[in-house]
Design a protein around this motif. Structure first.
Motif, mmCIF file in Angstrom:
data_model
loop_
_atom_site.group_PDB
_atom_site.id
_atom_site.type_symbol
_atom_site.label_atom_id
_atom_site.label_comp_id
_atom_site.label_asym_id
_atom_site.label_seq_id
_atom_site.Cartn_x
_atom_site.Cartn_y
_atom_site.Cartn_z
ATOM 1 N N ARG A 279 -4.719 -1.422 -4.935
ATOM 2 C CA ARG A 279 -4.131 -0.144 -5.347
ATOM 3 C C ARG A 279 -4.701 0.996 -4.526
ATOM 4 N N LEU A 283 -2.368 3.465 -2.220
ATOM 5 C CA LEU A 283 -2.394 4.918 -2.404
ATOM 6 C C LEU A 283 -2.895 5.612 -1.141
ATOM 7 N N GLU A 287 -1.685 8.955 1.842
ATOM 8 C CA GLU A 287 -2.460 10.184 1.876
ATOM 9 C C GLU A 287 -2.411 10.862 3.239
ATOM 10 N N CYS A 293 -8.766 10.468 0.274
ATOM 11 C CA CYS A 293 -9.138 9.071 0.026
ATOM 12 C C CYS A 293 -10.578 8.971 -0.463
ATOM 13 N N ARG A 296 -10.829 9.998 -4.111
ATOM 14 C CA ARG A 296 -10.400 8.955 -5.046
ATOM 15 C C ARG A 296 -11.436 7.842 -5.138
#
Length: 362
Positions: A279, A283, A287, A293, A296
């Motif tokens: 995941r 994601l 970006e 990144c 997160r």
């Protein structure tokens, strides 16, 4: 060999070259919080010095640049409820972002073992040098963690699934594969690195990245043929899915020697880590900045410190060394959406200001 009283990071200058040498060879130069801070201070000094043409980072000893962050410190600190793991990740990730924005040419000798945090201090260099001894990997799914230090950015910049393969399997990459995966630039034989460093130290203070590239090019040679990248069409097909279950099914259906071996590798990893990692990679692909990144990934570390699999993975790999982790959940079909969701809760204390993310290079 350095004694326990020796500094963990050696900072010096040779001619116009600023040198950063990681100095924990017995620990494969694993990063500590003090080392991260040492590197930050060195960058402050070198960036402000008009007499420095370029910065070079290397690892002391014969075994590697850096095997990653000091996992035992994170394990012990997490169990004790210490702030040190959080402080380490916060400052390490900010350092990763800074290296990606560095204005002066930044050269990394990625000789020997380069894993985890060792990738994080080298993959953002303007000139990434691998050797015949390089073994580069992001092996975190094998210890109940996930590829961090911006891996959801640097493993997703190319329109293929090689980064998905590298992040999920954690398999080591030799020189040609590191280059093919977009994680390195040039191959220089290890016995010529000292001569290359000496050449870099004689560059004029006004040297450009092109000048550094020319210096590197004088020593670079073609590496032995890539092994994993030769499987790119197969990897692109088998790792194109957005769930681990679909990837494993595709590997099983393919049945080739490579697919069977890869499927066997994935089945040894933490099921929860595999789902979290995939995941993060998906994601990250969408970006627009490394900082997003890293933000997160930093938020996800809070769940790591509360998880069972991280402590079990480190126990099996580093503490007891029985290589027999007992994952919880033990199977992919037992990992719930709620188990994964806790890794994606935003941090209450973000790494970066809202306008961060300009000046991307990688």
């Amino acid at each position: 060999m350095p004694s326990t009283s020796d500094p963990q990071t050696l900072i010096d200058r040779t001619g116009t070259l600023g040198r950063i040498r990681l100095n924990r060879p017995k620990a494969l130069n694993s990063l500590t919080l003090s080392m991260v801070r040492d590197i930050e201070k060195a960058l402050d000094t070198f960036e402000a010095d008009p007499g420095i043409a370029a910065v070079l980072i290397t690892g002391e000893g014969e075994r590697g640049l850096c095997a990653g962050g000091d996992i035992r410190m994170i394990y012990d600190g997490g169990k004790a409820g210490s702030r040190e793991p959080v402080d380490f990740w916060r400052e390490e990730y900010r350092l990763n972002a800074r290296l990606n924005r560095l204005q002066k040419p930044f050269v990394a000798f990625m000789d020997g073992i380069v894993m985890g945090g060792g990738v994080g201090i080298s993959v953002y260099a303007s000139h990434r040098i691998v050797t015949e001894r390089t073994r580069l990997a992001m092996p975190e799914t094998g210890i109940g963690f996930f590829p961090d230090v911006g891996a959801s950015w640097f493993l997703t910049r190319r329109k293929n699934e090689l980064g998905t393969y590298a992040g999920l399997t954690g398999e080591p990459l030799a020189a040609a594969d590191a280059i093919a995966f977009g994680l390195a630039d040039s191959h220089v034989p290890s016995d010529r690195l000292a001569d290359l460093a000496e050449r870099l130290s004689r560059l004029p203070a006004s040297a450009t990245r092109a000048d550094v590239s020319a210096a590197v090019g004088a020593f670079a040679v073609a590496p032995p043929p890539a092994q994993v990248a030769g499987q790119k069409p197969l990897i692109d097909r088998l790792f194109a899915f957005d769930t681990i279950e679909e990837i494993l099914d595709a590997l099983a259906r393919d049945g080739s020697e490579f697919a069977e071996r890869t499927r066997g590798v994935l089945r040894t990893k933490s099921p929860l880590s595999l789902k979290v990692t995939l995941r993060l990679l998906r994601l990250g692909r969408a970006e627009a900045s490394l900082e997003a990144c890293l933000e997160r990934e930093f938020a996800a570390t809070a769940a790591v410190l509360r998880s069972h699999d991280f402590y079990e993975g480190v126990r099996a790999a580093v503490v007891d060394k029985d290589r027999n982790p007992q994952w919880r959940p033990a199977r992919l079909d037992e990992v719930t959406a709620e188990d994964v969701a806790v890794f994606f809760e935003p941090s209450a204390d973000p790494l970066f200001a809202a306008d961060a993310g300009k000046g991307e290079r990688l």
